[in-house]
Write a protein that holds these residues in place. Structure first.
Motif, PDB file in Angstrom:
ATOM      1  N   HIS A  21     -21.081  21.928  37.575  1.00  0.00           N
ATOM      2  CA  HIS A  21     -20.282  20.711  37.670  1.00  0.00           C
ATOM      3  C   HIS A  21     -20.449  19.904  36.382  1.00  0.00           C
ATOM      4  CE1 HIS A  21     -24.264  20.219  39.477  1.00  0.00           C
ATOM      5  NE2 HIS A  21     -24.272  19.038  38.876  1.00  0.00           N
ATOM      6  N   PRO A  22     -19.402  19.155  35.975  1.00  0.00           N
ATOM      7  CA  PRO A  22     -19.475  18.450  34.689  1.00  0.00           C
ATOM      8  C   PRO A  22     -20.303  17.178  34.694  1.00  0.00           C
ATOM      9  CG  PRO A  22     -17.330  18.133  35.686  1.00  0.00           C
ATOM     10  CD  PRO A  22     -18.070  19.098  36.560  1.00  0.00           C
ATOM     11  N   PHE A  23     -20.535  16.569  35.875  1.00  0.00           N
ATOM     12  CA  PHE A  23     -21.249  15.294  35.933  1.00  0.00           C
ATOM     13  C   PHE A  23     -22.231  15.254  37.096  1.00  0.00           C
ATOM     14  CE2 PHE A  23     -16.967  14.151  34.356  1.00  0.00           C
ATOM     15  CZ  PHE A  23     -17.306  13.596  33.140  1.00  0.00           C
ATOM     16  N   GLU A  24     -23.231  14.419  36.913  1.00  0.00           N
ATOM     17  CA  GLU A  24     -24.081  13.976  38.008  1.00  0.00           C
ATOM     18  C   GLU A  24     -24.128  12.461  37.886  1.00  0.00           C
ATOM     19  OE1 GLU A  24     -27.876  15.951  37.831  1.00  0.00           O
ATOM     20  OE2 GLU A  24     -26.944  17.924  37.933  1.00  0.00           O
ATOM     21  N   THR A  25     -24.104  11.755  39.000  1.00  0.00           N
ATOM     22  CA  THR A  25     -24.131  10.300  38.961  1.00  0.00           C
ATOM     23  C   THR A  25     -25.253   9.762  39.832  1.00  0.00           C
ATOM     24  OG1 THR A  25     -22.550  10.123  40.783  1.00  0.00           O
ATOM     25  CG2 THR A  25     -21.644  10.114  38.547  1.00  0.00           C
ATOM     26  N   ILE A  26     -25.790   8.639  39.388  1.00  0.00           N
ATOM     27  CA  ILE A  26     -26.826   7.943  40.143  1.00  0.00           C
ATOM     28  C   ILE A  26     -26.450   6.469  40.141  1.00  0.00           C
ATOM     29  CG2 ILE A  26     -29.268   7.326  40.293  1.00  0.00           C
ATOM     30  CD1 ILE A  26     -29.801   9.873  38.573  1.00  0.00           C
TER      31      ILE A  26
ATOM     32  N   THR B 254     -28.776  -0.678  41.607  1.00  0.00           N
ATOM     33  CA  THR B 254     -28.277  -2.043  41.634  1.00  0.00           C
ATOM     34  C   THR B 254     -27.718  -2.416  40.257  1.00  0.00           C
ATOM     35  OG1 THR B 254     -29.935  -2.606  43.278  1.00  0.00           O
ATOM     36  CG2 THR B 254     -28.889  -4.440  42.121  1.00  0.00           C
ATOM     37  N   ASP B 255     -26.457  -2.774  40.200  1.00  0.00           N
ATOM     38  CA  ASP B 255     -25.781  -3.210  38.968  1.00  0.00           C
ATOM     39  C   ASP B 255     -25.780  -2.171  37.852  1.00  0.00           C
ATOM     40  OD1 ASP B 255     -25.229  -5.699  40.131  1.00  0.00           O
ATOM     41  OD2 ASP B 255     -27.181  -6.471  39.517  1.00  0.00           O
ATOM     42  N   CYS B 256     -26.003  -0.897  38.174  1.00  0.00           N
ATOM     43  CA  CYS B 256     -26.051   0.147  37.146  1.00  0.00           C
ATOM     44  C   CYS B 256     -25.538   1.462  37.715  1.00  0.00           C
ATOM     45  CB  CYS B 256     -27.483   0.325  36.645  1.00  0.00           C
ATOM     46  SG  CYS B 256     -27.658   1.566  35.350  1.00  0.00           S
ATOM     47  N   LEU B 257     -24.779   2.165  36.902  1.00  0.00           N
ATOM     48  CA  LEU B 257     -24.330   3.510  37.243  1.00  0.00           C
ATOM     49  C   LEU B 257     -24.733   4.423  36.096  1.00  0.00           C
ATOM     50  CD1 LEU B 257     -22.708   5.441  39.103  1.00  0.00           C
ATOM     51  CD2 LEU B 257     -20.715   4.904  37.679  1.00  0.00           C
ATOM     52  N   THR B 258     -25.483   5.473  36.401  1.00  0.00           N
ATOM     53  CA  THR B 258     -25.861   6.460  35.400  1.00  0.00           C
ATOM     54  C   THR B 258     -24.975   7.684  35.587  1.00  0.00           C
ATOM     55  OG1 THR B 258     -28.150   5.696  35.369  1.00  0.00           O
ATOM     56  CG2 THR B 258     -27.726   7.919  34.509  1.00  0.00           C
ATOM     57  N   VAL B 259     -24.348   8.118  34.501  1.00  0.00           N
ATOM     58  CA  VAL B 259     -23.531   9.328  34.507  1.00  0.00           C
ATOM     59  C   VAL B 259     -24.179  10.298  33.544  1.00  0.00           C
ATOM     60  CG1 VAL B 259     -21.271  10.342  34.023  1.00  0.00           C
ATOM     61  CG2 VAL B 259     -21.411   8.060  35.036  1.00  0.00           C
ATOM     62  N   TRP B 260     -24.568  11.463  34.074  1.00  0.00           N
ATOM     63  CA  TRP B 260     -25.178  12.514  33.264  1.00  0.00           C
ATOM     64  C   TRP B 260     -24.114  13.572  33.016  1.00  0.00           C
ATOM     65  CZ3 TRP B 260     -30.279  13.311  31.467  1.00  0.00           C
ATOM     66  CH2 TRP B 260     -30.496  14.558  30.871  1.00  0.00           C
ATOM     67  N   ALA B 261     -23.781  13.795  31.737  1.00  0.00           N
ATOM     68  CA  ALA B 261     -22.831  14.845  31.374  1.00  0.00           C
ATOM     69  C   ALA B 261     -23.617  16.143  31.252  1.00  0.00           C
ATOM     70  CB  ALA B 261     -22.138  14.510  30.063  1.00  0.00           C
ATOM     71  N   THR B 262     -23.406  17.052  32.183  1.00  0.00           N
ATOM     72  CA  THR B 262     -24.200  18.281  32.194  1.00  0.00           C
ATOM     73  C   THR B 262     -23.835  19.221  31.055  1.00  0.00           C
ATOM     74  OG1 THR B 262     -22.724  19.337  33.795  1.00  0.00           O
ATOM     75  CG2 THR B 262     -24.619  18.130  34.679  1.00  0.00           C
ATOM     76  N   SER B 263     -22.731  18.947  30.363  1.00  0.00           N
ATOM     77  CA  SER B 263     -22.387  19.724  29.173  1.00  0.00           C
ATOM     78  C   SER B 263     -23.183  19.237  27.963  1.00  0.00           C
ATOM     79  CB  SER B 263     -20.899  19.579  28.857  1.00  0.00           C
ATOM     80  OG  SER B 263     -20.613  18.258  28.410  1.00  0.00           O
ATOM     81  N   TRP B 264     -23.814  18.084  28.074  1.00  0.00           N
ATOM     82  CA  TRP B 264     -24.554  17.382  27.030  1.00  0.00           C
ATOM     83  C   TRP B 264     -23.639  16.630  26.082  1.00  0.00           C
ATOM     84  CZ3 TRP B 264     -30.040  17.584  26.054  1.00  0.00           C
ATOM     85  CH2 TRP B 264     -30.750  18.288  27.032  1.00  0.00           C
TER      86      TRP B 264
END
Length: 127
Positions: free
Chosen positions: A83-88, A91-101
């Protein structure tokens, strides 16, 4: 190498494979160079709240601040596993991890959205 070590190595290899595949093609980490990797997959991120939203783009730790009502695209490029993304969400923050780097953040017109935006925004206090 025991079984547990083999499993850990397989997990590490799964994460590192996209970096090895994409890095030689990217050339550098600039907005335009990353877009040249092709295979774009956009993820719309919207701040539907009343306060500023911090967006963290990983794995490079870039931070962006979205004002209430503001939207951006986080776009993954190149290849990835599963999958291309993981999200976390925190509170007041969204982390998006691009698994492609390799990913960019752009406004809805496709223009680069600069990191660190919202310097005047009140930031959440550490908990």
């Amino acid at each position: 190498m025991d079984g547990q070590e083999s499993v850990r190595r397989a997990d590490i290899d799964r994460i590192i494979e996209p970096l090895k595949a994409n890095m030689p093609e990217a050339g550098d980490l600039g907005f335009e160079a990353i877009k040249q990797l092709g295979n774009p997959v956009p993820l719309l991120v919207q701040n539907g709240g009343k306060d500023h939203l911090q967006l963290w783009l990983e794995p490079f730790g870039q931070d962006y601040w979205l004002e209430p009502g503001e939207s951006v695209y986080v776009t993954s490029y190149g290849t990835w596993n599963d999958h291309p993304f993981e999200t976390i969400r925190e509170t007041d923050c969204l982390t998006v991890w691009a698994t492609s780097w390799f990913a960019t953040v752009s406004d809805l017109d496709g223009n680069e959205f600069p990191p660190g935006r919202g310097e005047g925004a009140s930031r959440p206090s550490p908990e």
